[in-house]
Design a protein around this motif. Structure first.
Motif, PDB file in Angstrom:
ATOM      1  N   ASP A  60       0.784  -1.229   0.000  1.00 38.18           N
ATOM      2  CA  ASP A  60       0.000   0.000   0.000  1.00 38.18           C
ATOM      3  C   ASP A  60       0.814   1.276   0.000  1.00 38.18           C
ATOM      4  OD1 ASP A  60      -2.514  -1.149  -0.088  1.00 38.18           O
ATOM      5  OD2 ASP A  60      -2.397  -1.635   2.035  1.00 38.18           O
ATOM      6  N   SER A  61       2.051   1.220  -0.392  1.00 35.17           N
ATOM      7  CA  SER A  61       2.801   2.467  -0.490  1.00 35.17           C
ATOM      8  C   SER A  61       2.789   2.941  -1.929  1.00 35.17           C
ATOM      9  CB  SER A  61       4.246   2.257  -0.025  1.00 35.17           C
ATOM     10  OG  SER A  61       4.962   1.554  -1.000  1.00 35.17           O
ATOM     11  N   GLY A  62       2.965   4.245  -2.108  1.00 33.93           N
ATOM     12  CA  GLY A  62       2.977   4.784  -3.459  1.00 33.93           C
ATOM     13  C   GLY A  62       4.137   4.239  -4.259  1.00 33.93           C
ATOM     14  N   ARG A  63       5.272   4.108  -3.583  1.00 36.94           N
ATOM     15  CA  ARG A  63       6.459   3.656  -4.289  1.00 36.94           C
ATOM     16  C   ARG A  63       6.260   2.272  -4.893  1.00 36.94           C
ATOM     17  NH1 ARG A  63      12.331   1.964  -1.785  1.00 36.94           N
ATOM     18  NH2 ARG A  63      13.229   1.460  -3.791  1.00 36.94           N
ATOM     19  N   SER A  64       5.678   1.381  -4.101  1.00 36.76           N
ATOM     20  CA  SER A  64       5.531   0.022  -4.618  1.00 36.76           C
ATOM     21  C   SER A  64       4.470  -0.013  -5.713  1.00 36.76           C
ATOM     22  CB  SER A  64       5.185  -0.940  -3.497  1.00 36.76           C
ATOM     23  OG  SER A  64       3.929  -0.625  -2.953  1.00 36.76           O
ATOM     24  N   ASP A 110       3.000   5.376   4.513  1.00 37.83           N
ATOM     25  CA  ASP A 110       3.385   5.725   3.162  1.00 37.83           C
ATOM     26  C   ASP A 110       4.775   6.276   3.112  1.00 37.83           C
ATOM     27  OD1 ASP A 110       0.164   6.588   2.776  1.00 37.83           O
ATOM     28  OD2 ASP A 110       1.221   5.407   1.311  1.00 37.83           O
ATOM     29  N   LEU A 111       5.501   5.837   2.119  1.00 34.23           N
ATOM     30  CA  LEU A 111       6.766   6.506   1.888  1.00 34.23           C
ATOM     31  C   LEU A 111       6.475   7.917   1.416  1.00 34.23           C
ATOM     32  CD1 LEU A 111       8.885   3.769   0.198  1.00 34.23           C
ATOM     33  CD2 LEU A 111       9.195   4.780   2.441  1.00 34.23           C
ATOM     34  N   GLY A 112       5.384   8.027   0.705  1.00 31.44           N
ATOM     35  CA  GLY A 112       5.040   9.315   0.139  1.00 31.44           C
ATOM     36  C   GLY A 112       4.499  10.288   1.175  1.00 31.44           C
ATOM     37  N   ASP A 123       5.892  13.655   1.486  1.00 30.45           N
ATOM     38  CA  ASP A 123       5.958  14.524   0.329  1.00 30.45           C
ATOM     39  C   ASP A 123       4.948  15.665   0.337  1.00 30.45           C
ATOM     40  OD1 ASP A 123       8.037  13.283  -0.747  1.00 30.45           O
ATOM     41  OD2 ASP A 123       6.836  11.868  -1.876  1.00 30.45           O
ATOM     42  N   GLY A 148      -2.879   7.096   1.678  1.00 32.83           N
ATOM     43  CA  GLY A 148      -2.815   5.824   0.970  1.00 32.83           C
ATOM     44  C   GLY A 148      -2.776   4.660   1.912  1.00 32.83           C
TER      45      GLY A 148
END
Lengths: 456, 118, 399
Positions: free
Chosen positions: A76-80, A389-391, A394, A400
Motif C-alpha cells: 500500500d505504499s505509493g512507491r511500490s 506511506d513513503l510518500g 511529500d 494511501g
C-alpha cells in the motif's frame, strides 16, 4: 508433463513458498489480498512448471505475472504501486512478445504442444524464417520475464519496493521458473538441433548472458540500497543460468538447474535476511549496515554466509553450480564464456565484500543508532509493516495507508523479529552450505532427464 | 511486394498496431495512456492470431455452417488472451488509482522524480 | 605401502572447524572460550601427530566421501589423503597453532583487543582450512580449502577495524580471490586436458601428452593462482599490508599457514599434478625459477629499507618463500628436498621473529614514557602501529 526438471521446479516452488509463508506469518503483509495473490502465484508457478503446451505456458505466465504485480504492490505504499505498474507494463510486453512468438510457431507448424512442436519444427526446417522469428520472439519475451540485461529494468525497483516477504518470494521463484520455461521451450519445443542449425541463436544467447553477468554485477556495485543491490545481483546470476543453457551441453545444463535452485534458495533467503535486518534495526542501505554484527549477530552471520555462498566460495551450493557450468563451458570449448563465468566470482565478490566489510568490520555510525533509537516507532511502521506511506513525507499525498491491512500500529519496539523469521534464514543459510555436498547425487537423478532434453 | 502487401495487409496492420502500442508505452508520460498503449499492443497480437486463422472464402467455425471453416483454435486461444488482457488492465488501472491517490499526479516523469527524492 | 581408510584426516580438519561453534557460544566467558581453543589445538595436533608413525612406515590415511563434483572422465571425489608432504604441512600448522594459541591469549588480553571472540573463531577456522589444504587429495578439494582459508583469514586481517585494516582486508580479498579464480580456471583446464584432478606422484600422466600450449597455460594459471598466497612478485603486495593484523596472525598465518598454503599448492602442482619431468619438458621450470629468484633478491632489498619491523619481516617472508619456490622450480631432487625442508625451517624462525617483534613495540610503548634504548627510533613511530602502541601504553600504564 513431469520429468526431473519440472519435478525439481515444483519441489522448489513448494518448499520456497512454504518457507516464505512461515516468514510472512510474522513479518506480514497480513492482508487477505496478500494471501490470495500468494496462492495464485504458487498456482501459476506450478502450472508453468508442469505444462507441456505453449499456450498454457503463456496463460500461466500471465497468471504468475498478475499475482506478482499485485504482490509487489501489496504494502500500500505509493512507491511500490509505481514499481508494480512499471513491472506490469514491461512484464505484459514480455508476455505479449512470447505470445507473438507462439503465434509464429503455430502458423509454421499448426500445433502448440511442445512435444509435437519438436517433430513439426524439424519437418518445417530449422532455418525457416517463421521458426526463427518464433524463436526470437519467445526468447526475448522470456528474457524480459527472467530479467536479463538490458531487459531487466522492471526488476530492481519491483524487488526493492515490495514488502520483504514478497521480494523473497518473487526473487526466489518468478524469474527462476521463467528461466525454467526458457530452457523448456528452447530444448523441448525447439530442440537442441535448432540451436545447432542456427549457431547464431546460440551465440546470441551466450552473448546476452555474458553481458548480463558483467553489467548486472557492475550495476549491483553501484547501488546504495541493499535490496536493489540484491536485485541487480539476480540479473547477473540469471546471466549465468542462461549462459549455461546456451551451451547445449549436459554438464552445463545440470549446472544451470543446480544454479537455478541454488540461486532461488540463496537469493530468497538473502532478501529475508535483509528483511530481518530491516525489521530489527531499520537498516536498509549499504551504509546503514555498518557494524551490524554488534546489533544483530545472527542476522549478520546468516547474511554473511549466504553472501559467501552466492559469491561461490566452495563447497557451497553457489560454487558447485558454477563448477558444473564452467566445466560444461570448458567441454564445449567456449572460452569466452569460461572466462566470464570464472570471473563472475570476482564480480560477485565486488558487491558482497563491501557489505560484509561494513557489517563485520565497522563500528555502527552513531547518527544511525540515534535515529533508530528515537524514531523507532515511526521507522518501524514504515519498515516492518509497510503500513505507512513513503510518500507521506511529500505533502502531495492525500492518504494511501490502510490500517486494516496489517499490524502497522502494533509495533512499539524495534525488536520484533520472531524466532520463525530467524529460523527460516538460518536454515537456508545452512542448507546453502550443506547442499553443496549433496549436489552430485541430485545430478545423477537429473541426468536421464537432461540427456533426453538434449537429444531429441 | 506490392501484391503481398495488398493480400496480406492485415499483417501490416498488426505490426502497425504493435508499433503504435509500443510507442505509446514508451513515448507517453501519462500512465493511463501507457496502459492504453499496452492494450493496443496486445490487440495487435490478437489480430495477428485471428488473421492467421482466416481462410479466404471460408465460413465461421460453426458446425451448421458449410465447410471449409476457418481454424477455430486461434479464436479460442485469443478468447483466453483477451480475458488475461482485461484482468491485466484492471490491475493496472487499480494501481493507477492508488498512485493518483498517493501522489496526485499521473505524469511518469514527475513520479520518477518524486521517487528519487524519497 | 598400504592405504588405510580412516576418519582421522577428516577429524583433523573438522575439529578446529567444529570448535568455532563453542568458541562463539562462550563469548561471555573468555576463560572457557580460550579453553575451547586450546582443546581444539591440542586435539588437532594429537590427531595429526598420531598419523606420523603410520606415514613414516609408508602408509597413507584416506577419508573418502564419494563424489563431490563431476570431472570429464572420472568424477572428483571429496577425499582427504595423508601423504608425507601433506603430513609435513599439517603437522607444522597444528604444532604451531598450539604455541600461537598460548601467545594469542596473552597478546589479546594484554592489549585488551576488540572482538576477541571473532578473532579466536576465525583463527580456528583458518587452521582447519590450512590442515584441509595439507590433506586434500585432489586439486578441487585443495581449491575448496584454499578458498575457505581466504574467507577464514579475512576477519583476521581486517581485525583492527581501522580504515587501514579494512583497506588491507579489501586488498587481501581481491588478491587472494583473484588467485582463487586463476586456480579454478587452471583446475578446469587440467580437468579438460586430462579428465582427472587426482594427485599422483610424478604427475598426471595424461598431462605429458596434452597439448603443450594449453598445458603451459594451465600451469601458469595454477602457479599464478597459488603464487598470490605464496607472495611471488609481483603478486606479493597484499602481504606487507596484511601486517596490520594482530601479531599472532602475522606470525602464524602470514608467515606459516596462509603463505605456505600457496607454496604448498605450487608444490602439489609441480610434484603431483604436472610432475617435475613434465614441467621440465614444458619448459616452465626456468620461468618459475626466474620469478622466484627475482622475488628472492628484490624482496630482500626492499626489506633492507623497511623501518617498520613487521613490514621488514613481511618482505623477508616474501623473500624466504621464494627460496622454497626456487627449490621446487629447479626440478632437481636435492633442490626439492631443500625447498620442502625450508617450509618448517622458515616457519619456526619467522614465527619466533614475529613473536619477538611485537614484544619490542609493546615494551617500547611502555618505555616511551621513560626514555630507554628503543625510543631512540630504531623503530620510528611510523604511524600505522601508533594506535596499537598508544593502546598498549594505556594498558600497561606508566612505568
Amino acid at each position: 508433463m513431469i520429468d526431473g526438471l519440472s519435478g525439481t521446479m515444483i519441489v522448489l516452488v513448494a518448499v520456497s513458498a512454504l518457507g516464505v509463508l512461515s516468514y510472512a506469518r510474522a513479518a506480514g503483509p497480513r492482508s487477505n489480498p496478500f494471501y490470495a495473490a500468494y496462492l495464485l502465484l504458487v498456482a501459476g508457478l506450478t502450472g508453468m512448471s508442469v505444462t507441456g503446451d505453449l499456450f498454457n505456458l503463456y496463460v500461466f505466465l500471465e497468471i504468475t505475472g498478475l499475482a506478482a504485480y499485485v504482490l509487489v504492490a501489496s504494502d500500500d505504499s505509493g512507491r511500490s504501486a509505481i514499481a508494480a505498474l512499471r513491472y506490469l507494463l514491461i512484464g505484459t510486453v514480455g508476455a505479449s512478445l512470447f505470445l507473438l512468438g507462439i503465434g509464429y510457431a503455430y502458423i509454421a507448424t499448426g500445433t502448440l504442444n511442445m512435444g509435437d512442436l519438436a517433430t513439426q519444427i524439424a519437418e518445417v526446417g530449422y532455418t525457416a524464417t517463421l521458426v526463427q522469428a518464433a524463436f526470437a520472439f519467445v526468447v526475448v519475451g522470456l528474457f524480459i520475464k527472467v530479467a536479463i540485461f538490458p531487459l531487466h529494468t522492471w526488476q530492481p525497483e519491483a524487488y526493492a519496493s515490495a514488502p520483504d516477504s514478497v521480494s523473497a518470494l518473487i526473487s526466489a521463484l518468478v524469474s527462476t521458473v521463467s528461466a525454467y520455461a526458457l530452457v523448456r521451450v528452447v530444448y523441448t519445443a525447439f530442440t537442441a538441433d535448432f540451436l545447432e542449425a542456427n549457431p547464431l541463436a546460440a551465440d546470441l544467447l551466450g552473448a546476452a548472458a555474458a553481458v548480463s553477468i558483467v553489467a548486472g554485477s557492475l550495476l549491483a556495485v553501484a547501488q546504495s540500497e541493499v535490496k536493489r543491490m540484491l536485485a541487480y545481483s539476480s540479473v547477473a546470476q540469471f546471466g549465468l543460468v542462461v549462459a549455461a543453457a546456451s551451451l547445449v551441453n549436459e554438464t552445463a545444463m545440470i549446472g544451470a538447474v543446480v544454479h537455478l535452485v541454488g540461486h532461488a534458495l540463496m537469493k530468497g533467503s538473502l532478501f529475508l535476511a535483509a528483511g530481518v535486518v530491516a525489521t530489527a534495526t531499520g537498516a536498509r542501505t549499504v551504509s546503514e549496515y555498518d557494524g551490524l554484527v554488534d546489533r544483530l549477530p545472527v542476522g549478520a552471520g546468516a547474511f554473511g554466509v549466504l553472501a559467501l555462498a552466492m559469491v561461490g566460495v566452495p563447497p557451497t551450493l553457489g560454487f558447485v553450480g558454477k563448477w558444473y557450468i564452467a566445466l560444461g563451458a570448458v567441454e564445449s570449448g567456449s572460452w569466452v564464456l569460461v572466462v566470464v563465468i570464472v570471473a563472475s566470482t570476482l564480480l560477485t565478490l565486488a558487491y558482497f565484500a563491501r557489505l560484509v566489510e561494513r557489517m563485520f568490520f565497522r563500528d555502527p555510525a552513531t547518527a544511525l543508532a540515534d535515529e533508530v533509537g528515537v524514531a523507532a516507532s515511526e521507522d518501524e511502521a514504515e519498515v516492518v509493516a509497510d503500513g505507512s506511506d513513503l510518500g507521506a513525507t511529500d505533502g502531495v499525498v492525500t492518504s494511501g495507508s490502510d490500517p486494516a491491512t496489517d499490524g502497522g500500529d502494533d509495533a512499539p519496539s524495534t525488536d520484533r523479529v520472531t524466532f520463525g523469521m530467524y529460523a527460516v534464514v538460518v536454515v537456508t543459510a545452512v542448507l546453502a552450505v550443506a547442499l553443496g555436498l549433496a549436489v552430485f547425487e541430485y545430478a545423477e537423478f537429473l541426468e536421464p532427464t537432461i540427456t533426453r532434453l538434449l537429444t531429441p | 511486394m506490392i501484391d503481398l502487401l495488398a493480400t496480406r495487409y492485415y499483417y501490416l496492420v498488426t505490426f502497425l498496431l504493435l508499433g503504435v502500442g509500443a510507442y505509446m508505452m514508451i513515448g507517453n508520460r501519462n500512465l493511463v495512456k501507457k496502459v492504453i498503449g499496452m492494450n493496443i499492443f496486445q490487440t495487435g497480437i490478437f489480430l495477428f492470431f485471428i488473421a492467421a486463422a482466416y481462410l479466404e472464402g471460408a465460413s465461421p467455425p460453426v458446425l451448421t455452417a458449410e465447410a471449409p471453416h476457418v481454424s477455430p483454435l486461434p479464436h479460442v486461444l485469443i478468447l483466453t488472451a483477451i480475458v488475461v488482457g482485461v484482468s491485466l488492465t484492471a490491475v493496472a488501472l487499480g494501481l493507477i488509482v492508488r498512485i493518483y491517490a498517493d501522489y496526485g499526479t499521473l505524469d511518469a516523469e514527475v513520479l520518477w522524480e518524486v521517487r528519487h527524492d524519497d | 605401502m598400504t592405504e588405510i581408510d580412516s576418519l582421522r584426516p577428516l577429524a583433523a580438519v573438522l575439529v578446529s572447524a567444529v570448535a568455532i561453534a563453542p568458541i562463539l557460544a562462550s563469548y561471555r566467558r573468555p576463560n572457557l572460550r580460550e579453553g575451547w581453543t586450546m582443546l581444539a589445538a591440542l586435539t588437532t595436533f594429537g590427531l595429526v601427530a598420531s598419523m606420523v608413525p603410520g606415514v613414516l612406515a609408508g602408509d597413507t590415511y584416506v577419508t573418502d566421501f564419494g563424489t563431490f563434483v563431476p570431472g570429464v572422465e572420472s568424477n572428483v571425489a571429496f577425499a582427504l589423503r595423508v601423504d608425507p608432504l601433506g603430513l609435513l604441512f599439517a603437522l607444522l600448522a597444528s604444532t604451531l597453532w598450539v604455541i600461537t594459541s598460548l601467545y594469542s591469549i596473552g597478546y589479546m588480553r594484554g592489549l585488551n583487543e576488540n572482538d576477541q571472540t571473532r578473532y579466536f573463531a576465525a583463527f580456528a577456522g583458518s587452521v582447519s582450512a590450512a590442515v584441509g589444504v595439507a590433506l586434500a587429495d585432489n586439486l578441487v578439494v585443495l581449491f575448496v580449502f584454499y578458498e575457505l582459508l581466504t574467507v577464514a583469514t579475512y576477519p583476521l586481517v581486517a581485525h583492527d577495524q581501522t580504515d587501514e585494516a579494512r583497506r588491507a582486508g579489501r586488498k587481501y580479498l581481491a588478491y587472494t580471490f583473484g588467485g582463487g579464480v586463476a586456480v579454478l580456471a587452471g583446475t578446469l583446464l587440467v580437468v579438460w586436458l586430462t579428465g582427472t584432478v587426482d594427485f599422483s606422484a610424478g604427475g598426471i600422466a595424461a598431462l605429458a601428452e596434452a597439448d603443450p600450449a594449453l598445458a603451459r597455460v594451465a600451469f601458469a594459471l595454477l602457479v599464478g593462482g597459488f603464487g598470490v598466497k605464496a607472495a611471488l612478485m609481483p603478486l606479493h603486495s597484499w602481504l606487507p599490508d596484511a601486517m596490520v593484523a594482530p601479531t599472532p596472525v602475522s606470525g602464524l598465518l602470514h608467515a606459516v599457514a596462509v603463505v605456505k598454503s600457496g607454496v604448498f599448492g605450487i608444490a602439489r602442482v609441480v610434484l603431483d599434478v604436472f610432475g617435475p619431468e613434465t614441467v621440465g619438458d614444458l619448459g616452465m621450470g626456468l620461468p618459475l625459477a626466474a620469478v622466484a629468484a627475482f622475488t628472492l633478491i628484490a624482496a630482500s632489498i626492499i626489506a633492507l629499507r623497511q623501518d617498520n619491523l613487521k613490514r621488514r619481516l613481511a618482505f623477508s617472508t616474501v623473500s624466504q618463500l621464494s627460496y622454497i619456490v626456487l627449490g621446487l622450480a629447479v626440478l632437481h631432487p636435492r633442490a626439492l628436498t631443500g625447498g620442502l625442508l625450508h617450509i618448517p625451517a622458515h616457519a619456526f624462525m619467522k614465527l619466533t621473529l614475529f613473536f619477538c617483534a611485537t614484544t619490542s613495540p609493546r615494551w617500547r610503548a611502555s618505555a616511551s614514557a621513560c626514555p630507554r634504548r628503543w625510543s631512540r627510533s630504531r623503530l620510528p613511530r611510523s604511524g600505522w602501529r601508533a594506535s596499537r602502541w598508544s593502546r598498549a601504553s594505556s594498558a600497561s600504564g606508566t612505568c
